[in-house]
Motif scaffolding. Structure first.
Motif, PDB file in Angstrom:
ATOM      1  N   SER A  63       0.897  -1.061  -0.159  1.00 32.79           N
ATOM      2  CA  SER A  63      -0.060   0.134   0.009  1.00 32.79           C
ATOM      3  C   SER A  63       0.969   1.044   0.122  1.00 32.79           C
ATOM      4  CB  SER A  63      -1.254  -0.431   1.003  1.00 32.79           C
ATOM      5  OG  SER A  63      -0.307   0.101   2.693  1.00 32.79           O
ATOM      6  N   VAL A  64       0.321   2.183  -0.914  1.00 35.64           N
ATOM      7  CA  VAL A  64       1.232   3.585  -1.198  1.00 35.64           C
ATOM      8  C   VAL A  64      -0.119   4.937   0.035  1.00 35.64           C
ATOM      9  CG1 VAL A  64       1.833   5.391  -2.832  1.00 35.64           C
ATOM     10  CG2 VAL A  64       2.232   3.037  -3.523  1.00 35.64           C
ATOM     11  N   LEU A  65       1.272   5.775   0.482  1.00 35.42           N
ATOM     12  CA  LEU A  65       0.617   6.883   1.338  1.00 35.42           C
ATOM     13  C   LEU A  65       1.294   8.021   0.963  1.00 35.42           C
ATOM     14  CD1 LEU A  65       2.577   6.899   4.118  1.00 35.42           C
ATOM     15  CD2 LEU A  65       1.596   5.171   4.666  1.00 35.42           C
ATOM     16  N   ARG A  66       0.763   9.349   1.284  1.00 35.66           N
ATOM     17  CA  ARG A  66       1.629  10.667   0.368  1.00 35.66           C
ATOM     18  C   ARG A  66       2.192  10.870   2.107  1.00 35.66           C
ATOM     19  NH1 ARG A  66       1.648  11.637  -4.271  1.00 35.66           N
ATOM     20  NH2 ARG A  66       1.632  13.992  -3.621  1.00 35.66           N
ATOM     21  N   HIS A  67       3.349  11.132   2.112  1.00 34.31           N
ATOM     22  CA  HIS A  67       3.870  11.586   2.935  1.00 34.31           C
ATOM     23  C   HIS A  67       5.272  12.344   2.888  1.00 34.31           C
ATOM     24  CE1 HIS A  67       6.734  11.116   7.343  1.00 34.31           C
ATOM     25  NE2 HIS A  67       7.818  10.501   6.784  1.00 34.31           N
ATOM     26  N   ARG A  68       5.622  13.561   3.485  1.00 30.58           N
ATOM     27  CA  ARG A  68       6.086  14.281   2.205  1.00 30.58           C
ATOM     28  C   ARG A  68       5.801  15.071   1.572  1.00 30.58           C
ATOM     29  NH1 ARG A  68      11.037  10.885   3.469  1.00 30.58           N
ATOM     30  NH2 ARG A  68      11.150   9.990   4.726  1.00 30.58           N
ATOM     31  N   GLY A  69       4.240  14.845   0.716  1.00 27.96           N
ATOM     32  CA  GLY A  69       4.491  15.341  -0.736  1.00 27.96           C
ATOM     33  C   GLY A  69       4.196  14.620  -1.819  1.00 27.96           C
ATOM     34  N   GLU A  70       4.733  13.441  -1.143  1.00 29.41           N
ATOM     35  CA  GLU A  70       5.194  12.276  -2.137  1.00 29.41           C
ATOM     36  C   GLU A  70       4.918  10.998  -1.863  1.00 29.41           C
ATOM     37  OE1 GLU A  70       9.548  12.078  -3.846  1.00 29.41           O
ATOM     38  OE2 GLU A  70       9.494  14.697  -2.753  1.00 29.41           O
ATOM     39  N   THR A 127       4.980   7.421  -0.391  1.00 31.68           N
ATOM     40  CA  THR A 127       4.938   5.988  -0.065  1.00 31.68           C
ATOM     41  C   THR A 127       5.039   5.113   0.315  1.00 31.68           C
ATOM     42  OG1 THR A 127       5.664   8.480   1.289  1.00 31.68           O
ATOM     43  CG2 THR A 127       6.124   6.434   2.750  1.00 31.68           C
ATOM     44  N   VAL A 128       5.988   4.693   0.560  1.00 37.24           N
ATOM     45  CA  VAL A 128       5.635   2.843   0.154  1.00 37.24           C
ATOM     46  C   VAL A 128       5.383   2.941   1.948  1.00 37.24           C
ATOM     47  CG1 VAL A 128       6.145   0.555   0.613  1.00 37.24           C
ATOM     48  CG2 VAL A 128       6.644   2.416  -1.652  1.00 37.24           C
ATOM     49  N   ARG A 129       3.971   2.367   2.440  1.00 33.69           N
ATOM     50  CA  ARG A 129       3.487   2.183   3.737  1.00 33.69           C
ATOM     51  C   ARG A 129       4.509   0.478   3.843  1.00 33.69           C
ATOM     52  NH1 ARG A 129      -1.079   3.291   6.461  1.00 33.69           N
ATOM     53  NH2 ARG A 129      -1.993   3.458   4.732  1.00 33.69           N
ATOM     54  N   GLY A 130       5.325   0.716   5.759  1.00 29.55           N
ATOM     55  CA  GLY A 130       5.738  -0.402   6.200  1.00 29.55           C
ATOM     56  C   GLY A 130       7.744  -0.669   5.740  1.00 29.55           C
ATOM     57  N   ALA A 131       7.870   0.687   4.339  1.00 23.85           N
ATOM     58  CA  ALA A 131       8.939   0.305   4.625  1.00 23.85           C
ATOM     59  C   ALA A 131      10.047   1.563   5.065  1.00 23.85           C
ATOM     60  CB  ALA A 131       9.176   1.164   2.591  1.00 23.85           C
ATOM     61  N   ARG A 132      11.581   1.335   5.731  1.00 19.37           N
ATOM     62  CA  ARG A 132      11.664   2.022   7.440  1.00 19.37           C
ATOM     63  C   ARG A 132      13.080   1.564   6.755  1.00 19.37           C
ATOM     64  NH1 ARG A 132       7.769  -0.524  10.102  1.00 19.37           N
ATOM     65  NH2 ARG A 132       5.527   0.268   9.963  1.00 19.37           N
ATOM     66  N   LEU A 133      14.103   2.875   7.308  1.00 22.06           N
ATOM     67  CA  LEU A 133      15.641   2.466   7.115  1.00 22.06           C
ATOM     68  C   LEU A 133      16.172   2.894   8.288  1.00 22.06           C
ATOM     69  CD1 LEU A 133      18.044   1.286   5.833  1.00 22.06           C
ATOM     70  CD2 LEU A 133      17.765   3.705   4.984  1.00 22.06           C
ATOM     71  N   LEU A 134      16.950   2.316   8.919  1.00 28.03           N
ATOM     72  CA  LEU A 134      17.551   2.985   9.974  1.00 28.03           C
ATOM     73  C   LEU A 134      19.249   3.235   9.098  1.00 28.03           C
ATOM     74  CD1 LEU A 134      18.613   3.798  13.118  1.00 28.03           C
ATOM     75  CD2 LEU A 134      17.767   1.642  14.058  1.00 28.03           C
ATOM     76  N   SER A 135      19.902   4.002   9.355  1.00 30.63           N
ATOM     77  CA  SER A 135      21.451   3.857   8.489  1.00 30.63           C
ATOM     78  C   SER A 135      22.225   4.554   9.404  1.00 30.63           C
ATOM     79  CB  SER A 135      21.043   4.704   7.389  1.00 30.63           C
ATOM     80  OG  SER A 135      22.439   4.463   7.074  1.00 30.63           O
ATOM     81  N   PHE A 136      23.198   3.703   9.506  1.00 29.99           N
ATOM     82  CA  PHE A 136      24.344   4.250  10.506  1.00 29.99           C
ATOM     83  C   PHE A 136      25.629   5.036   9.634  1.00 29.99           C
ATOM     84  CE2 PHE A 136      21.831   1.859  13.347  1.00 29.99           C
ATOM     85  CZ  PHE A 136      21.973   2.845  14.744  1.00 29.99           C
ATOM     86  N   GLY A 137      26.060   5.740   9.360  1.00 31.18           N
ATOM     87  CA  GLY A 137      27.038   6.983   8.129  1.00 31.18           C
ATOM     88  C   GLY A 137      26.923   6.170   6.786  1.00 31.18           C
ATOM     89  N   ALA A 156      14.299   6.594  -3.961  1.00 28.44           N
ATOM     90  CA  ALA A 156      14.087   5.544  -2.447  1.00 28.44           C
ATOM     91  C   ALA A 156      14.159   5.935  -1.065  1.00 28.44           C
ATOM     92  CB  ALA A 156      15.121   4.897  -2.961  1.00 28.44           C
ATOM     93  N   LEU A 157      14.782   7.078  -1.029  1.00 30.85           N
ATOM     94  CA  LEU A 157      14.808   7.258   0.583  1.00 30.85           C
ATOM     95  C   LEU A 157      13.767   8.265   0.880  1.00 30.85           C
ATOM     96  CD1 LEU A 157      18.920   8.816   1.105  1.00 30.85           C
ATOM     97  CD2 LEU A 157      18.080   6.400   1.946  1.00 30.85           C
ATOM     98  N   ARG A 158      13.043   9.151  -0.062  1.00 29.44           N
ATOM     99  CA  ARG A 158      11.936   9.699   0.096  1.00 29.44           C
ATOM    100  C   ARG A 158      10.548   9.275  -0.008  1.00 29.44           C
ATOM    101  NH1 ARG A 158      12.959  15.200  -4.211  1.00 29.44           N
ATOM    102  NH2 ARG A 158      14.977  15.688  -1.769  1.00 29.44           N
ATOM    103  N   ALA A 159      11.024   7.734  -0.893  1.00 30.41           N
ATOM    104  CA  ALA A 159       9.562   6.605  -0.740  1.00 30.41           C
ATOM    105  C   ALA A 159       9.152   6.142   0.386  1.00 30.41           C
ATOM    106  CB  ALA A 159       9.795   5.864  -2.149  1.00 30.41           C
ATOM    107  N   LEU A 160      11.025   6.008   1.367  1.00 29.24           N
ATOM    108  CA  LEU A 160      10.090   5.424   3.016  1.00 29.24           C
ATOM    109  C   LEU A 160       9.141   6.136   4.003  1.00 29.24           C
ATOM    110  CD1 LEU A 160      14.022   4.947   3.617  1.00 29.24           C
ATOM    111  CD2 LEU A 160      12.922   3.341   2.456  1.00 29.24           C
TER     112      LEU A 160
END
Length: 120
Positions: free
Chosen positions: A7-14, A16-26, A42-46
């Motif tokens: 499912s897709v939702l709107r987030h930050r005006g674009e 977004t793929v529901r459930g797509a999350r990222l925790l990135s270290f450096g 891709a980052l904006r679609a998270l």
């Protein structure tokens, strides 16, 4: 439903793929991979993106949360192997902090263990 059945939702005006999350270290995937514009999209679609790093970068620009990471001399660290020769590869070194972390900076391990992720 879109984007491979998720499912897709709107987030930050674009979109977004529901459930797509990222925790990135450096990491800075935008500088180390071809087609940085695709990476930005891709980052904006998270749905959620948190980034932990020493400093702000192109990679952290679209993060929902930016965690400040302590510099190597501000935190304890373990180094196994030194890539010089076989004898150096067998060494293990525990580095102790020399100074107190500045501001709200924490070690990447402290950030990872304190961040309660219930994404399953």
């Amino acid at each position: 439903m879109d984007f491979r059945g998720r499912s897709v939702l709107r987030h930050r005006g674009e979109e977004t793929v529901r459930g797509a999350r990222l925790l990135s270290f450096g990491s800075n995937l935008l500088a180390t991979r071809p087609d940085p514009q695709r990476g930005i999209a891709a980052l904006r679609a998270l749905e959620f993106y948190a980034h932990a790093d020493f400093f702000s970068s192109a990679m952290s620009r679209d993060a929902d949360i930016l965690f400040p990471v302590a510099m190597p001399w501000e935190r304890q660290g373990l180094q196994a192997g030194f890539f010089v020769n076989q004898a150096a590869e067998a060494l293990v070194q525990l580095r102790t902090p020399v100074v107190v972390p500045q501001g709200e900076a924490r070690s990447d391990a402290a950030i990872a263990f304190a961040w309660r992720i219930d994404w399953v």
